[in-house]
Write a protein that holds these residues in place. Sequence first.
Motif, PDB file in Angstrom:
ATOM      1  N   LEU A   1      55.367  80.098  28.318  1.00 37.83           N
ATOM      2  CA  LEU A   1      55.130  81.486  28.061  1.00 37.83           C
ATOM      3  C   LEU A   1      54.191  81.620  26.711  1.00 37.83           C
ATOM      4  O   LEU A   1      53.059  82.613  26.878  1.00 37.83           O
ATOM      5  N   SER A   2      54.078  80.755  25.710  1.00 35.91           N
ATOM      6  CA  SER A   2      53.231  80.704  24.836  1.00 35.91           C
ATOM      7  C   SER A   2      52.053  80.429  25.187  1.00 35.91           C
ATOM      8  O   SER A   2      51.114  81.109  24.771  1.00 35.91           O
ATOM      9  N   ILE A   3      51.873  79.533  25.971  1.00 32.31           N
ATOM     10  CA  ILE A   3      50.399  79.207  26.589  1.00 32.31           C
ATOM     11  C   ILE A   3      49.827  80.166  27.503  1.00 32.31           C
ATOM     12  O   ILE A   3      48.716  80.451  27.151  1.00 32.31           O
ATOM     13  N   ALA A   4      50.579  80.920  28.222  1.00 29.61           N
ATOM     14  CA  ALA A   4      50.159  81.770  29.353  1.00 29.61           C
ATOM     15  C   ALA A   4      49.545  82.812  28.398  1.00 29.61           C
ATOM     16  O   ALA A   4      48.624  83.720  28.750  1.00 29.61           O
ATOM     17  N   LYS A   5      50.445  83.500  27.374  1.00 25.23           N
ATOM     18  CA  LYS A   5      49.941  84.495  26.666  1.00 25.23           C
ATOM     19  C   LYS A   5      48.556  84.269  25.862  1.00 25.23           C
ATOM     20  O   LYS A   5      47.889  85.011  25.924  1.00 25.23           O
ATOM     21  N   ALA A   6      48.616  83.016  25.533  1.00 20.85           N
ATOM     22  CA  ALA A   6      47.450  82.570  24.623  1.00 20.85           C
ATOM     23  C   ALA A   6      46.058  82.649  25.653  1.00 20.85           C
ATOM     24  O   ALA A   6      45.075  82.739  25.296  1.00 20.85           O
ATOM     25  N   TRP A   7      46.341  82.130  26.812  1.00 17.16           N
ATOM     26  CA  TRP A   7      45.214  81.887  27.887  1.00 17.16           C
ATOM     27  C   TRP A   7      45.055  82.925  28.972  1.00 17.16           C
ATOM     28  O   TRP A   7      44.235  82.606  29.847  1.00 17.16           O
ATOM     29  N   ASN A   8      45.782  83.840  28.796  1.00 16.88           N
ATOM     30  CA  ASN A   8      45.679  84.969  29.621  1.00 16.88           C
ATOM     31  C   ASN A   8      46.069  84.551  31.208  1.00 16.88           C
ATOM     32  O   ASN A   8      45.271  84.610  32.351  1.00 16.88           O
TER      33      ASN A   8
ATOM     34  N   ILE B   1      43.231  72.134  26.030  1.00 15.17           N
ATOM     35  CA  ILE B   1      42.857  73.148  27.197  1.00 15.17           C
ATOM     36  C   ILE B   1      41.494  73.617  26.931  1.00 15.17           C
ATOM     37  O   ILE B   1      40.729  73.745  28.132  1.00 15.17           O
ATOM     38  N   ALA B   2      41.058  73.942  25.863  1.00 14.03           N
ATOM     39  CA  ALA B   2      39.627  74.340  25.520  1.00 14.03           C
ATOM     40  C   ALA B   2      38.788  73.327  25.835  1.00 14.03           C
ATOM     41  O   ALA B   2      37.503  73.696  26.479  1.00 14.03           O
ATOM     42  N   GLY B   3      39.138  72.126  25.742  1.00 10.18           N
ATOM     43  CA  GLY B   3      38.313  71.005  25.966  1.00 10.18           C
ATOM     44  C   GLY B   3      37.945  70.802  27.684  1.00 10.18           C
ATOM     45  O   GLY B   3      36.841  70.434  28.166  1.00 10.18           O
ATOM     46  N   LYS B   4      39.159  71.130  28.319  1.00 11.64           N
ATOM     47  CA  LYS B   4      39.163  70.782  29.924  1.00 11.64           C
ATOM     48  C   LYS B   4      38.718  72.133  30.753  1.00 11.64           C
ATOM     49  O   LYS B   4      37.818  71.943  31.569  1.00 11.64           O
ATOM     50  N   ILE B   5      39.245  73.322  30.374  1.00 10.40           N
ATOM     51  CA  ILE B   5      39.123  74.483  31.116  1.00 10.40           C
ATOM     52  C   ILE B   5      37.581  75.117  30.921  1.00 10.40           C
ATOM     53  O   ILE B   5      36.999  75.639  31.503  1.00 10.40           O
ATOM     54  N   ASN B   6      37.112  75.255  29.619  1.00 17.37           N
ATOM     55  CA  ASN B   6      35.728  75.640  29.189  1.00 17.37           C
ATOM     56  C   ASN B   6      34.696  74.821  29.494  1.00 17.37           C
ATOM     57  O   ASN B   6      33.528  75.247  28.754  1.00 17.37           O
ATOM     58  N   ARG B   7      35.034  73.662  29.952  1.00 19.14           N
ATOM     59  CA  ARG B   7      33.912  72.843  29.729  1.00 19.14           C
ATOM     60  C   ARG B   7      32.636  73.217  31.045  1.00 19.14           C
ATOM     61  O   ARG B   7      33.013  73.898  31.932  1.00 19.14           O
TER      62      ARG B   7
END
Length: 313
Positions: free
Chosen positions: A22-29, A307-313
């Motif tokens: 839940l915390s991750i989903a809120k932080a990453w939409n 997450i930022a390193g993998k998803i935003n690459r």
Amino acid sequence: MDKPPLLVLVGPTAVGKTKLSLSIAKAWNGEILSGDSMQVYKGMDIGTAKIRPEEMEGIPHHFIDIVRPDQTFNTADFQRRARETIAEIASRGKLPFVVGGTGLYIESLVYGFEFSEGGADEAFRREQQAFLEAHGELALHARLREIDPASADRLHPNDHRRVIRALEVAHLTGIPQSEHLARQRRESPYRLCLLGLAMEREELYRRIEERVDQMMAEGFLDEVKRLLDEGYGRELPAMQGLGYKELSACLAGELGLEEAVALLKRNTRRFAKRQLSWFRHMREIHWVEAGSGKNFSKQMLEIDAIIAGKINR
């Protein structure tokens, strides 16, 4: 063509995936897809530790309560429907986020397994079911170990449906099911971020025991009785799930309640061990340690960086 992003959180039962997700989903939409093979069943709520609507904190959840306990829902069904749902979530600019503990569901989705294991042989299945009823689950499991030791290590003897399916695949194709899995293409169709949640075994086992006690206090036995009264027989794959099998035996007079609960705790510990073993063999997982002594804010900073390193690459 750019691959769509996919975030995945795996880990054993009772490790704390729901709260963290839940915390991750809120932080990453994000929108959450349950990767749990039992939470798809309507009316099977307490025993599957299903999140309640009021606990979702406004985060959309998918693959919860989508089929009746007497309907079939397998890995191929999950993969097909999850692919469609992921595409739909991504089209709205949200991050698809799979959370769960069913290893084959997760792996089939993130690596795009092809399900061409030779179709079905109903007569062979009936033969194996008859053998099971005549000789017991350990004898059936021993049959599997003779021809496919890797699948036997992966599957518990009481997982009758999957044990019979593994036997059937080898019968139809001449190749062990474990070899079919090993041959699968291991490149993901997604821009993938795989997170694994783990904790010290002693604490995990303590949490498992507490969770079982909480389930019983919330009315798990009544839930199983209701399902049986509604006509969902013990032979159904859904009713062979963890907890439902043990409490059905209790209601049938085959086990005392204390004995059934003790058996459920033992079987859940063993299940968690198998889950961890499965996930430990998956590559590309970034493991995050959880537990009572861990700082949640620090943990979230660590996860955000991954997450930022993998998803935003």
